[in-house]
Design an enzyme around this catalytic site. Sequence first.
Site, PDB file in Angstrom:
ATOM      1  N   GLY A  16       9.405  -8.137  16.138  1.00  0.00           N
ATOM      2  CA  GLY A  16      10.462  -8.518  15.148  1.00  0.00           C
ATOM      3  C   GLY A  16      10.065  -7.701  13.817  1.00  0.00           C
ATOM      4  N   SER A  17      10.514  -8.206  12.676  1.00  0.00           N
ATOM      5  CA  SER A  17      10.288  -7.633  11.478  1.00  0.00           C
ATOM      6  C   SER A  17       8.925  -7.572  11.033  1.00  0.00           C
ATOM      7  CB  SER A  17      10.993  -8.805  10.224  1.00  0.00           C
ATOM      8  OG  SER A  17      12.364  -8.693  10.537  1.00  0.00           O
ATOM      9  N   THR A  18       7.808  -8.112  11.822  1.00  0.00           N
ATOM     10  CA  THR A  18       6.362  -7.548  11.383  1.00  0.00           C
ATOM     11  C   THR A  18       6.088  -6.222  11.490  1.00  0.00           C
ATOM     12  OG1 THR A  18       5.594  -8.181  13.566  1.00  0.00           O
ATOM     13  CG2 THR A  18       5.570 -10.134  11.907  1.00  0.00           C
ATOM     14  N   ILE A  19       6.975  -5.458  12.283  1.00  0.00           N
ATOM     15  CA  ILE A  19       6.826  -4.103  12.364  1.00  0.00           C
ATOM     16  C   ILE A  19       7.259  -3.069  11.336  1.00  0.00           C
ATOM     17  CG2 ILE A  19       9.028  -3.473  13.465  1.00  0.00           C
ATOM     18  CD1 ILE A  19       5.587  -2.338  14.517  1.00  0.00           C
ATOM     19  N   LYS A  20       8.130  -3.807  10.140  1.00  0.00           N
ATOM     20  CA  LYS A  20       8.568  -3.134   9.095  1.00  0.00           C
ATOM     21  C   LYS A  20       7.411  -2.569   8.376  1.00  0.00           C
ATOM     22  CE  LYS A  20      12.988  -5.509   9.310  1.00  0.00           C
ATOM     23  NZ  LYS A  20      13.547  -6.482   8.823  1.00  0.00           N
TER      24      LYS A  20
END
Length: 628
Positions: free
Chosen positions: A336-340
Amino acid sequence: RNEITRKKQRFEEKTSWEEINDPARDRASHKIRALIATVIVFLISLFYLDHIYSIQITNHNLYVIKADDNRIRVRPIEPIRGNIFDRNGNILAESYDTFDIIAKKENISSKDSFILNATKVFEFDKNEKDNLIKQFDNRKIKEITLKKGTTIEEFTKLAVDQYLLPEMELIINSNRRYVYPKQTSHLLGYTGKLSESDFESVVEIKDGMTHVGKIGIERFYQNLLSGTPGYEKLETNANNEIIRVLEKKQASRGSDIYLTIDVELQNYSYELLKGKKGSVIVMNPYNGDILSFVSHPGYDINLFARGISSSDYKKLINDKSKPLFNRALIGQYPPGSTIKPFFGIVALEDNIIDKNNFIGCSGAYKLENYKRPFRCWKRDGHQDVNMSSAIASSCDVFFYHLAKISGIDYMHDRLSKFGFGQKTFIDLYGEQVGLLPSREWKNQFRQSPWYPGETLNIGIGQGYFLTTPLQLANATSLLASGGESITPHLFLKSTNFKDKKVTEYNYENNKNSIEIDMDSLHIINESMWRVIYDRKVGTASHVKKIDGIEYAGKTGTAQVYNLDKGKTGKESLQDHALFISFAPFERPDIVVAVIIDNGGSGSAVAAPIARNIINFYFKNIKEQVALK
């Protein structure tokens, strides 16, 4: 004429008598027979002499051993297994003595008769009887366990029927006790009786061992914990009764192991997940020490150490929360957005985008030749955002655009430096690698080309992208430490019981460093600080703050794509909640990664859990942890 006839008869009689009583011929005949008899006797004597020589000289040792086998029995002595402690010396797993009733295969003449009589003496159910047969059929198992954890009183009662089962005997065995069985279940694992698969594994099996570590720390450090078996040479009579002990070699106790885990933090993290399914990893970003390794729900590993019943095992297997599943090690989730933050820093490093570049977000991104727009989580959009505000507000459109101009090949190559799609090489067996997708992967495993829309999904940590909680914690450590980190590990040190020699973890040989541009890192870490403290855009700014401690983090909400067929419950349709963080902000001591299965929003569910863990650490644990 009659006279001539009589003379002729006398001549014939005289000639016949002389032929029969020829002394010269008789002597020659006797010599031949005597020679033949002498040769026969000589050959027979030579054969027996050769046999005697073989027994007495050539194969002397062999026949001595055979003779000794008839009167001497070697009984192995299993060593006491080493204890397992946390980093502060709190006991996690220990050994204690129990009485088991066993039968040695060498004393059993008939399998069918033995099993029949065993079922008369013991009350075996079908599964126990099947297990008895399996032990019998396994050639590598020398002792058959009839009853575990018995008492002297119980054995005395059973001994009344020993005429039916003379092979059974009482032995002292070492068993395992886990002090925090559920909280440490996926960390420690458990020990169990030797099976066929254990002999074919990398674990060293020594003569005399009856139990071995099955999973977890117990398995990975089996050779260190197990020690060295001893033996007793016993002289027995014709009835196999022991007369005396001829020789005895004591077993060497296994080494004690100290883990990097802090048991207070472990128990606290476990309790925070009560009523949820998920995992927590807490680690030191500079030396790789895992301070908390939690997968919830856990299970009572003492049941397995004692020998779990079929009914208890069925309950665990059928439990919908899957307590046997180690989410922290083998759970694979879209990041999810933790990859950003990770995608953002490589884009800044390679000048794909500048820190001052702003991209407009109206709530959706339109990709050419795609009818459906790629929507942002905020329907009315974030307006104009740069890298810092895009991470703080978790703007999807910004990263759709970044993914479009980067391409899947670039994303795959550059994100791999943070360990995505690879093992962390933690000291546990069975670690999953997740999936960092590429064109080659899809062509090989899906037999189809890569599409531009899939690149956009990877840019926000969705689609085929999968990671484990451990990978996320390790990647976050590289951000927190500026790229200077050490392989995640649970082993801290071991103590040899015999000479008290201490062996410590070799930090120097397990460095896991990567190159990170410091200016780009400052932008990313500052944006993660804004996630918590920027009240205008921070996705976790509502989370209660910690007095005297500032920390950074990133929320994530991973959409569940693959639903089980027939599953209609609301929980199964909810997204996974994720949160990664490090604290303090300036010079981090710890990294915390939280994933809650089907938890919904990362900011609402996972972030408060991480906040509470950070608060607990600095109030109760920090002074106890010797940071390197």
